[in-house]
Design a protein around this motif. Structure first.
Motif, PDB file in Angstrom:
ATOM      1  N   LYS A 145       5.319  14.407  -6.742  1.00 12.79           N
ATOM      2  CA  LYS A 145       4.653  13.613  -5.706  1.00 12.79           C
ATOM      3  C   LYS A 145       5.580  12.639  -4.976  1.00 12.79           C
ATOM      4  CE  LYS A 145       2.699  10.304  -9.027  1.00 12.79           C
ATOM      5  NZ  LYS A 145       1.429   9.878  -9.630  1.00 12.79           N
ATOM      6  N   PHE A 146       6.774  12.377  -5.525  1.00 10.92           N
ATOM      7  CA  PHE A 146       7.722  11.487  -4.856  1.00 10.92           C
ATOM      8  C   PHE A 146       8.705  12.237  -3.951  1.00 10.92           C
ATOM      9  CE2 PHE A 146       6.157   8.817  -8.237  1.00 10.92           C
ATOM     10  CZ  PHE A 146       5.959   7.614  -7.576  1.00 10.92           C
ATOM     11  N   ASN A 147       8.559  13.561  -3.867  1.00  9.29           N
ATOM     12  CA  ASN A 147       9.420  14.353  -2.989  1.00  9.29           C
ATOM     13  C   ASN A 147       9.201  13.934  -1.537  1.00  9.29           C
ATOM     14  OD1 ASN A 147      10.166  15.700  -5.291  1.00  9.29           O
ATOM     15  ND2 ASN A 147       9.333  17.698  -4.671  1.00  9.29           N
ATOM     16  N   ALA A 148      10.270  13.954  -0.766  1.00  7.26           N
ATOM     17  CA  ALA A 148      10.218  13.574   0.644  1.00  7.26           C
ATOM     18  C   ALA A 148       9.276  14.471   1.441  1.00  7.26           C
ATOM     19  CB  ALA A 148      11.614  13.595   1.243  1.00  7.26           C
ATOM     20  N   ASP A 149       9.039  15.688   0.958  1.00  6.15           N
ATOM     21  CA  ASP A 149       8.120  16.607   1.645  1.00  6.15           C
ATOM     22  C   ASP A 149       6.729  16.004   1.817  1.00  6.15           C
ATOM     23  OD1 ASP A 149      10.254  18.318   1.332  1.00  6.15           O
ATOM     24  OD2 ASP A 149       9.267  19.631  -0.120  1.00  6.15           O
ATOM     25  N   PHE A 150       6.362  15.075   0.946  1.00 13.24           N
ATOM     26  CA  PHE A 150       5.016  14.502   0.973  1.00 13.24           C
ATOM     27  C   PHE A 150       4.951  13.131   1.658  1.00 13.24           C
ATOM     28  CE2 PHE A 150       4.944  17.132  -3.040  1.00 13.24           C
ATOM     29  CZ  PHE A 150       4.239  18.185  -2.483  1.00 13.24           C
ATOM     30  N   ASP A 151       6.055  12.663   2.223  1.00 11.94           N
ATOM     31  CA  ASP A 151       6.083  11.337   2.861  1.00 11.94           C
ATOM     32  C   ASP A 151       5.018  11.191   3.943  1.00 11.94           C
ATOM     33  OD1 ASP A 151       8.135  10.614   1.186  1.00 11.94           O
ATOM     34  OD2 ASP A 151       9.695  10.595   2.741  1.00 11.94           O
ATOM     35  N   GLU A 152       4.899  12.181   4.806  1.00 11.36           N
ATOM     36  CA  GLU A 152       3.922  12.103   5.894  1.00 11.36           C
ATOM     37  C   GLU A 152       2.498  12.038   5.352  1.00 11.36           C
ATOM     38  OE1 GLU A 152       2.415  14.556   9.849  1.00 11.36           O
ATOM     39  OE2 GLU A 152       4.303  15.127   8.896  1.00 11.36           O
ATOM     40  N   TYR A 153       2.195  12.873   4.355  1.00  2.81           N
ATOM     41  CA  TYR A 153       0.866  12.866   3.734  1.00  2.81           C
ATOM     42  C   TYR A 153       0.543  11.472   3.186  1.00  2.81           C
ATOM     43  CZ  TYR A 153      -2.713  13.529   0.156  1.00  2.81           C
ATOM     44  OH  TYR A 153      -3.833  13.382  -0.629  1.00  2.81           O
ATOM     45  N   TYR A 154       1.473  10.883   2.438  1.00  5.08           N
ATOM     46  CA  TYR A 154       1.217   9.583   1.826  1.00  5.08           C
ATOM     47  C   TYR A 154       1.193   8.449   2.851  1.00  5.08           C
ATOM     48  CZ  TYR A 154       1.167  11.486  -2.882  1.00  5.08           C
ATOM     49  OH  TYR A 154       0.821  12.169  -4.022  1.00  5.08           O
ATOM     50  N   SER A 155       1.958   8.583   3.922  1.00  8.50           N
ATOM     51  CA  SER A 155       1.912   7.573   4.988  1.00  8.50           C
ATOM     52  C   SER A 155       0.518   7.520   5.608  1.00  8.50           C
ATOM     53  CB  SER A 155       2.936   7.886   6.077  1.00  8.50           C
ATOM     54  OG  SER A 155       4.228   7.711   5.599  1.00  8.50           O
ATOM     55  N   LYS A 156      -0.060   8.685   5.825  1.00  7.23           N
ATOM     56  CA  LYS A 156      -1.418   8.744   6.379  1.00  7.23           C
ATOM     57  C   LYS A 156      -2.447   8.288   5.348  1.00  7.23           C
ATOM     58  CE  LYS A 156      -0.457  12.380   9.712  1.00  7.23           C
ATOM     59  NZ  LYS A 156      -0.637  13.799  10.055  1.00  7.23           N
ATOM     60  N   LEU A 157      -2.267   8.697   4.088  1.00  2.70           N
ATOM     61  CA  LEU A 157      -3.210   8.328   3.040  1.00  2.70           C
ATOM     62  C   LEU A 157      -3.252   6.816   2.820  1.00  2.70           C
ATOM     63  CD1 LEU A 157      -5.210   9.446   0.939  1.00  2.70           C
ATOM     64  CD2 LEU A 157      -3.296   9.527  -0.682  1.00  2.70           C
ATOM     65  N   ALA A 158      -2.126   6.151   2.948  1.00  8.85           N
ATOM     66  CA  ALA A 158      -2.072   4.692   2.759  1.00  8.85           C
ATOM     67  C   ALA A 158      -2.997   3.971   3.734  1.00  8.85           C
ATOM     68  CB  ALA A 158      -0.641   4.189   2.902  1.00  8.85           C
ATOM     69  N   LEU A 159      -3.235   4.570   4.900  1.00  8.10           N
ATOM     70  CA  LEU A 159      -4.117   3.957   5.899  1.00  8.10           C
ATOM     71  C   LEU A 159      -5.573   3.938   5.443  1.00  8.10           C
ATOM     72  CD1 LEU A 159      -2.580   5.580   9.111  1.00  8.10           C
ATOM     73  CD2 LEU A 159      -2.150   3.276   8.196  1.00  8.10           C
ATOM     74  N   ASP A 160      -5.922   4.757   4.446  1.00 11.70           N
ATOM     75  CA  ASP A 160      -7.287   4.805   3.926  1.00 11.70           C
ATOM     76  C   ASP A 160      -7.587   3.644   2.973  1.00 11.70           C
ATOM     77  OD1 ASP A 160      -7.643   7.155   5.316  1.00 11.70           O
ATOM     78  OD2 ASP A 160      -7.450   8.456   3.555  1.00 11.70           O
ATOM     79  N   LEU A 176       0.828  -1.210   0.000  1.00 11.50           N
ATOM     80  CA  LEU A 176       0.000   0.000   0.000  1.00 11.50           C
ATOM     81  C   LEU A 176       0.858   1.254   0.000  1.00 11.50           C
ATOM     82  CD1 LEU A 176      -2.819  -1.109   2.470  1.00 11.50           C
ATOM     83  CD2 LEU A 176      -2.944  -0.931  -0.025  1.00 11.50           C
ATOM     84  N   TYR A 177       1.904   1.278   0.824  1.00 14.19           N
ATOM     85  CA  TYR A 177       2.743   2.470   0.876  1.00 14.19           C
ATOM     86  C   TYR A 177       3.528   2.648  -0.428  1.00 14.19           C
ATOM     87  CZ  TYR A 177       5.822   6.158   2.355  1.00 14.19           C
ATOM     88  OH  TYR A 177       6.484   7.353   2.415  1.00 14.19           O
ATOM     89  N   THR A 178       3.957   1.556  -1.040  1.00 13.96           N
ATOM     90  CA  THR A 178       4.710   1.620  -2.293  1.00 13.96           C
ATOM     91  C   THR A 178       3.860   2.180  -3.429  1.00 13.96           C
ATOM     92  OG1 THR A 178       6.097  -0.237  -1.647  1.00 13.96           O
ATOM     93  CG2 THR A 178       5.964   0.211  -3.994  1.00 13.96           C
ATOM     94  N   THR A 179       2.567   1.926  -3.405  1.00 14.69           N
ATOM     95  CA  THR A 179       1.700   2.299  -4.529  1.00 14.69           C
ATOM     96  C   THR A 179       0.759   3.467  -4.253  1.00 14.69           C
ATOM     97  OG1 THR A 179       0.071   0.622  -3.874  1.00 14.69           O
ATOM     98  CG2 THR A 179       1.764  -0.040  -5.477  1.00 14.69           C
ATOM     99  N   VAL A 180       0.700   3.952  -3.030  1.00 11.32           N
ATOM    100  CA  VAL A 180      -0.270   4.998  -2.689  1.00 11.32           C
ATOM    101  C   VAL A 180      -0.033   6.286  -3.472  1.00 11.32           C
ATOM    102  CG1 VAL A 180       0.959   5.980  -0.692  1.00 11.32           C
ATOM    103  CG2 VAL A 180      -1.561   6.051  -0.792  1.00 11.32           C
ATOM    104  N   ARG A 181       1.185   6.539  -3.905  1.00 11.42           N
ATOM    105  CA  ARG A 181       1.450   7.759  -4.678  1.00 11.42           C
ATOM    106  C   ARG A 181       0.858   7.669  -6.081  1.00 11.42           C
ATOM    107  NH1 ARG A 181       6.028  10.835  -1.910  1.00 11.42           N
ATOM    108  NH2 ARG A 181       6.394   9.532  -0.093  1.00 11.42           N
ATOM    109  N   TYR A 182       0.542   6.456  -6.513  1.00 17.49           N
ATOM    110  CA  TYR A 182      -0.179   6.274  -7.780  1.00 17.49           C
ATOM    111  C   TYR A 182      -1.679   6.203  -7.517  1.00 17.49           C
ATOM    112  CZ  TYR A 182       4.494   4.730  -9.242  1.00 17.49           C
ATOM    113  OH  TYR A 182       5.839   4.638  -9.476  1.00 17.49           O
TER     114      TYR A 182
END
Length: 191
Positions: free
Chosen positions: A57-72, A38-44
């Motif tokens: 979207k692969f910038n480290a600035d967005f890591d926290e956003y995508y970590s939380k989004l993967a939980l959805d 999920l975390y590997t593919t959530v940016r897609y």
């Protein structure tokens, strides 16, 4: 006659249940491996963050956003075949009732876990959870078996909804790794 019909339905239900169990992510992957997919593919799969673009979207600035989004997202089914990983994910969709959309994905990763091929083969309409699971798992099985999904496209499925995308205007681009709108001239020439 009713007994024969009931017996046939039980056999059919048993066959569907046993095939769905073979796709159970829990039977094939550890909890850590499921989260990794999920975390590997959530940016897609997921929506872009504020100030996010497909280019950054692969910038480290967005890591926290995508970590939380993967939980959805929920990993509903998983299968590995011929070097590819196939999986079905779902997420809650905006609705007055609890509804979810499901996405069928075909992916390949290298020895380091980097995604070398990624394709969202289909995305369903939003359904209440039991219907999403029934239709999503049926479509997932057909995807894994490399069967034609076009009878389930909106233009071909009659009154019953199955696949929202792809359709005549929107398709998945495996190079850009995102859904794109076809140019109007492309849509006209394919009819």
């Amino acid at each position: 006659m009713r007994v024969l019909i009931a017996l046939f339905m039980l056999i059919l239900l048993g066959a569907c249940t046993s095939s769905n169990k073979s796709y159970s992510p829990e039977a094939q992957l550890s909890e850590r491996e499921q989260k990794e997919i999920l975390y590997t593919t959530v940016r897609y799969l997921g929506h872009l963050p504020k100030k996010g673009t497909h280019e950054n979207k692969f910038n480290a600035d967005f890591d926290e956003y995508y970590s939380k989004l993967a939980l959805d997202f929920t990993l509903e089914a998983y299968h590995k075949k011929n070097g590819y990983e196939y999986f079905l994910v779902s997420r809650i969709a905006p609705s007055f009732k609890v509804k979810k959309v499901a996405t069928g994905v075909k992916m390949k990763r290298d020895a380091n876990g980097e995604v070398t091929y990624y394709e969202e083969v289909f995305r369903t309409w939003k359904f209440e959870v039991p219907e999403m699971l029934e239709k999503g798992l049926m479509l997932f099985d057909k995807m894994v078996q490399e069967q034609d999904l076009s009878p389930y496209y909106n233009a071909n499925s009659g009154e019953e909804e199955f696949i929202e995308f792809p359709d005549g205007k929107i398709q998945y681009d495996t190079v850009q790794r995102r859904w794109i709108v076809k140019e109007p001239s492309e849509v006209l020439t394919q009819k």
